[in-house]
Motif scaffolding. Structure first.
Motif, PDB file in Angstrom:
ATOM      1  N   TYR A 161      45.451  30.834  51.806  1.00  0.00           N
ATOM      2  CA  TYR A 161      44.934  29.967  52.861  1.00  0.00           C
ATOM      3  C   TYR A 161      44.094  30.715  53.897  1.00  0.00           C
ATOM      4  CZ  TYR A 161      48.046  26.186  51.268  1.00  0.00           C
ATOM      5  OH  TYR A 161      48.670  25.209  50.547  1.00  0.00           O
TER       6      TYR A 161
ATOM      7  N   ASN B 298      53.026  23.255  62.689  1.00  0.00           N
ATOM      8  CA  ASN B 298      51.857  23.189  61.833  1.00  0.00           C
ATOM      9  C   ASN B 298      52.336  23.241  60.377  1.00  0.00           C
ATOM     10  OD1 ASN B 298      49.311  23.523  60.693  1.00  0.00           O
ATOM     11  ND2 ASN B 298      48.825  25.397  61.806  1.00  0.00           N
TER      12      ASN B 298
ATOM     13  N   ARG C  19      50.866  23.051  56.303  1.00  0.00           N
ATOM     14  CA  ARG C  19      49.701  23.085  55.423  1.00  0.00           C
ATOM     15  C   ARG C  19      50.128  22.813  53.987  1.00  0.00           C
ATOM     16  NH1 ARG C  19      46.485  28.436  57.775  1.00  0.00           N
ATOM     17  NH2 ARG C  19      46.151  27.571  59.868  1.00  0.00           N
TER      18      ARG C  19
ATOM     19  N   TRP D 234      40.833  25.342  59.303  1.00  0.00           N
ATOM     20  CA  TRP D 234      42.144  24.823  59.690  1.00  0.00           C
ATOM     21  C   TRP D 234      42.057  24.387  61.151  1.00  0.00           C
ATOM     22  CZ3 TRP D 234      45.053  23.907  55.732  1.00  0.00           C
ATOM     23  CH2 TRP D 234      45.037  24.749  54.616  1.00  0.00           C
TER      24      TRP D 234
ATOM     25  N   TYR E 243      52.595  28.502  60.531  1.00  0.00           N
ATOM     26  CA  TYR E 243      52.702  27.232  59.814  1.00  0.00           C
ATOM     27  C   TYR E 243      53.710  27.336  58.672  1.00  0.00           C
ATOM     28  CZ  TYR E 243      49.567  29.650  56.565  1.00  0.00           C
ATOM     29  OH  TYR E 243      49.010  30.555  55.698  1.00  0.00           O
TER      30      TYR E 243
ATOM     31  N   ASP F 173      46.160  19.875  56.562  1.00  0.00           N
ATOM     32  CA  ASP F 173      47.173  20.308  57.529  1.00  0.00           C
ATOM     33  C   ASP F 173      47.608  19.131  58.383  1.00  0.00           C
ATOM     34  OD1 ASP F 173      45.360  19.990  59.691  1.00  0.00           O
ATOM     35  OD2 ASP F 173      45.173  22.134  60.076  1.00  0.00           O
TER      36      ASP F 173
END
Length: 166
Positions: free
Chosen positions: A76, A125, A127, A83, A89, A163
């Motif tokens: 990522y 957060n 993802r 993002w 996250y 996200d």
């Protein structure tokens, strides 16, 4: 009643069976996101041993399996797009449900439980990525407040990256 619990080694066989059911379900929908080599039994074993594998239980029966990784996902770091936050996250990988629970709204319940787990761990957060042809998962993600942030490369292929900020 639904619960989200760390998977135990004794759950390995059923968790991998759920992954195989998910792989077959993808094929029924006309695409192959999960191959015979990924995720495999060792992937699930590693999830469980590293305390990242979770089972979703419905009335004490294992209804689903997923990986929730609070240490991030190296793939990522390189996103074509952006993002929405650079904060710590949680990553959701390998979410799958037993056939009899598909279409019951369980995914919505599970996302809420994951959010609660993240908040409890001071993570704001989440993802997740999915293949372009996996329109069912894309719909579920959008319905649960996830935003498409771009494209990443994971396991050798381009994936849509989403996200959700809590």
């Amino acid at each position: 009643m639904y619960t989200l619990e760390l998977a135990q080694l004794t759950d390995l066989t059923i968790c991998y069976e759920i992954i195989k059911e998910g792989r077959n379900f993808q094929k029924e929908q006309g695409f192959e996101q999960w191959t015979e080599t990924y995720p495999n039994r060792d992937t699930v074993l590693n999830d469980i041993q590293s305390k990242k594998g979770y089972v979703i239980k419905a009335n004490n029966e294992i209804a689903g399996y997923m990986c929730i990784d609070f240490s991030g996902e190296p793939a990522y770091a390189d996103i074509k797009g952006k993002w929405r936050s650079d904060t710590q996250y949680a990553v959701i990988h390998r979410m799958a449900f037993r056939k009899k629970y598909r279409g019951t709204g369980l995914a919505d319940i599970v996302f809420k439980m994951v959010e609660d787990l993240c908040i409890k761990n001071n993570i704001r957060n989440i993802r997740v990525d999915t293949d372009f042809p996996n329109t069912r998962m894309q719909h579920i993600l959008k319905k649960n407040g996830f935003i498409n942030c771009g494209v990443i490369v994971f396991q050798g292929g381009k994936k849509l990256a989403f996200d959700k900020l809590l």
